[in-house]
Design a protein around this motif. Sequence first.
Motif, PDB file in Angstrom:
ATOM      1  N   LEU A 131       0.762  -1.268   0.053  1.00 53.51           N
ATOM      2  CA  LEU A 131      -0.018  -0.089   0.255  1.00 53.51           C
ATOM      3  C   LEU A 131       0.742   1.348  -0.014  1.00 53.51           C
ATOM      4  O   LEU A 131       2.081   1.064   0.496  1.00 53.51           O
ATOM      5  N   ASN A 132       0.313   2.229  -0.325  1.00 49.50           N
ATOM      6  CA  ASN A 132       0.769   3.684  -0.248  1.00 49.50           C
ATOM      7  C   ASN A 132       2.253   3.697  -1.123  1.00 49.50           C
ATOM      8  O   ASN A 132       3.234   4.052  -0.401  1.00 49.50           O
ATOM      9  N   LYS A 133       2.325   3.338  -2.151  1.00 50.39           N
ATOM     10  CA  LYS A 133       3.445   3.095  -3.007  1.00 50.39           C
ATOM     11  C   LYS A 133       3.893   4.558  -3.813  1.00 50.39           C
ATOM     12  O   LYS A 133       4.401   4.437  -4.703  1.00 50.39           O
ATOM     13  N   GLY A 134       3.164   5.568  -3.669  1.00 51.57           N
ATOM     14  CA  GLY A 134       3.083   6.705  -4.355  1.00 51.57           C
ATOM     15  C   GLY A 134       4.309   7.262  -4.046  1.00 51.57           C
ATOM     16  O   GLY A 134       5.063   7.065  -3.180  1.00 51.57           O
ATOM     17  N   PRO A 135       4.528   8.621  -4.524  1.00 53.03           N
ATOM     18  CA  PRO A 135       5.605   9.301  -4.070  1.00 53.03           C
ATOM     19  C   PRO A 135       5.825   9.375  -2.456  1.00 53.03           C
ATOM     20  O   PRO A 135       4.800   9.673  -1.939  1.00 53.03           O
ATOM     21  N   LYS A 136       6.801   9.412  -1.954  1.00 52.98           N
ATOM     22  CA  LYS A 136       7.163   9.803  -0.570  1.00 52.98           C
ATOM     23  C   LYS A 136       8.164  10.920  -0.272  1.00 52.98           C
ATOM     24  O   LYS A 136       9.005  11.103  -1.191  1.00 52.98           O
ATOM     25  N   ILE A 137       7.836  11.478   0.949  1.00 54.35           N
ATOM     26  CA  ILE A 137       8.879  12.404   1.587  1.00 54.35           C
ATOM     27  C   ILE A 137       9.613  11.666   2.547  1.00 54.35           C
ATOM     28  O   ILE A 137       8.878  11.350   3.483  1.00 54.35           O
TER      29      ILE A 137
END
Length: 873
Positions: A18-24
């Motif tokens: 999950l939550n594999k979009g862009p990250k900071i």
Amino acid sequence: MFSNLVPTVPNVSNSLGLNKGPKIKGTVVLIKKNMVDFSDVVGSVVGVTTSVVDLATEFLVEGITLQLVSATNADPGNGLKGKVGKPGSVENWFTSLPNLTGAETVFTVHFDYEEDTGVPGAFLIKNNHLTEFFLVRLTLHDVPNHGDIHFVCNSWIYPASYYKRPRVFFANKAYLPSETPQLLLKYREEELEDLRGDGTGERQKWDRIYDYDVYNDLGNPDSIIGDLVRPVIGGSSTYPYPRRGRTGRPPTSSDPKSESRMFPLEPSFEIYIPRDERFGHLKMADFLTYMLKAVNQNLRPALEYAFTFLSNEFKDFEDVRELYEGGFKLPGDVLNSISNQIPTPMLREFLRSDGEQTLRYPTPRLIQKNKSAWMTDEEFAREMLAGVNPGLIQCLKEFPPKSKLDPNVYGDQTSTVTKQHLAVNLDGCSVDEAINNNRLFILDHHDAYMPFLRRINETSNKAYATRTILFLKGDGTLKPVAIELSIPHPDGDKFGAESTVHLPAEQGVEGTIWLLAKAYVSVNDAGYHQLVSHWLNTHAVIEPFIIATNRHLSVLHPIHKLLHPHYRDTMNINALARQSLVNAGGIIELTFLPGKYAIEMSSAVYKNWVFPEQALPVDLVKRGMAVEDPSCPHGLRLVIEDYPFAVDGLEIWDAIKTWVHDYVTFYYKTDEAIKQDSELQEWWKELVKVGHGDKQDEPWWFKMQNREELIETCTIVIWIASALHAAVNFGQYPYGGYIVNRPTLSRRLVPKKGTPEYDEMVKSPHVALLRTITPKLQTLIDLSVIEILSRHTSDELYLGQREDEHWTSDAKPLEALKKFGKKLEEIEKKLIERNHDENLRNRNGPVNMPYTLLYPKSEKGLTGQGIPNSISI
């Protein structure tokens, strides 16, 4: 060893894809709560006890969650606040045990980044564990269109259940209220609301509330042990005083105006102050806390017991010096009593390391090179210019000296020193010539002591109100030429004083009486120094600034960022002082002349306290020690050129003021900006009307309407908290550790002819002196305390230093701070050179002890130098 207790917990969200979009990516630096023993370590792994239920709870929740708050993009559903991102959790919390030394631990956190995230200007944090931790900083890496963002936190984070909303921390850029990004403004306001609280209830250790109270917690009217009733100090014209931090403890049973306290000390030395004001996790002052507690709870009663069997008198000066050269040998049962109650590491601090049953004290610098030079008149006078209380001497402008005490109450208190008394010692000058040429000076302890002297002399303490007249010699040194000793008139205060005048003498009875007269002056100076120059004029007057700053200046405010380092640990050390030093029956009352009237006396002096006069140049001019002269360095011409405190102090003062000017003018481009700063105006208004409320009607308060006033205010605050405190604190042991040089008590008046005491004085002058001043018990307790208080701690931050290099993101203030630091380095080199100039006789004196108290830097320990940022001890 503990691996079975801390299984690795995978990041559940990532493992499920999950939550594999862009990250900071963020780096979180924190310190888990310090542990004391094995059981605490085990408990701390999950934040609570190790029951199965609690362990499961810790693993099921996300322990620490952070949410970024946008400074550029609004959340339509969240009013005027910035968009709040999805929670990110501190990763791998359980893979690391708390470090037993309190060392920093680095964790990673990842935040989802979406197009409408914008630039984060703050973050919210929730602690879902069941114990607190210390959050050092958060750094966001490679934020799109911005780069790294630093959040300097340095705050304790308690479980979220204690608070109505998550904690907020802001990025390290400073903003005036009107310039704050609109989307962060509400968070800024809410944070200040939380810090102000509602003024009710008893404060708990997790509270972050700053509020005011009077000094109604020094006495203990409920006690059945001794007379511990004390008046409420502050809140009245009778006993005016600065405010201290409110704790909200319930009132005593006997007096509803007094706050309850446990006697003699709270068992754990706990008294409420906001958690972030407590001593740092690595601080040697944690050790200080326990040492002060050990002195009060263990060493003091043990010594009192010992002196029921031992003589409390020093036999001679050799007996005094034995405290440093051999130590004070303790009876076996007393040693056992101490050993059973004080942990071994602390016991070693009290006892010699060679295993002997002796209290040990380091040799004070005053007698390291010459054991007897302290007795000279030159050294006696020099310490008024370069000692531990160098800010009291005045240039004598009228003769004879007059009193400012109300003549309707105290009668005529004009000095009885005559021109004939002085003429023989003025090197050919007349009194009028000496006054006109600025060569006569006075150390005046008359008005401060006289109103209390009748009551003091009804106790076991016996003393005089003193005036000391000094003459400036051709070589730039001072010599005392007369000492006036005064006591209240036996027929009543309205009849004035009974006074005697004593002149310098070296031989016979007159020489002994002169020695005693100097001792009475030193006793008065030691008491005034401790209660006024040190406690009142630095510790007490700064506490309201700390409270007002946290209540009204946001951490985003540039003046908060400027002043905050100069508040470090002050509320903590002040709370400790109220618990064990200045309280009823405490160490100050036991070991210093004013006794139970100590804080009353400092309150009486506070009536004459004027904030603008705390500026060093203004103070010097007021005391007649300098005259304004634009052609001279610092715009002042000193009337005594070799006045080490003033010479060195003006260098430091100007450096501070230049730094403050550069800083303030960066953020405030006009005077109008000062007027329009809502937080600054509320800060100043409350500081005057509440923090120093007993003096709110004084006309001399700055109006806070222009940059000049703000610069002067901040310079005064920083000067008091740093250099002034250093000058009056860190010389306590170097000068006062040798008790006969700065005795704290006098126990009898000058003996009269025909008495056994007079005969003793004739036969054995030194014995007569020792029987007059501080005896062994009070000496041992006093030395134990001032040695602790004269030490620099292991994590001290000195003037020009900051705890975090990212304290601000504004380039010009960072450059100005570096400039300030370089200037301080230059000043220190200059001061060292001065101390090697043999023509400047007041810098070393007969004792060959250079004046180092205003050297900016120091190592830890008992150094007699160094200017910490704050009143931290």
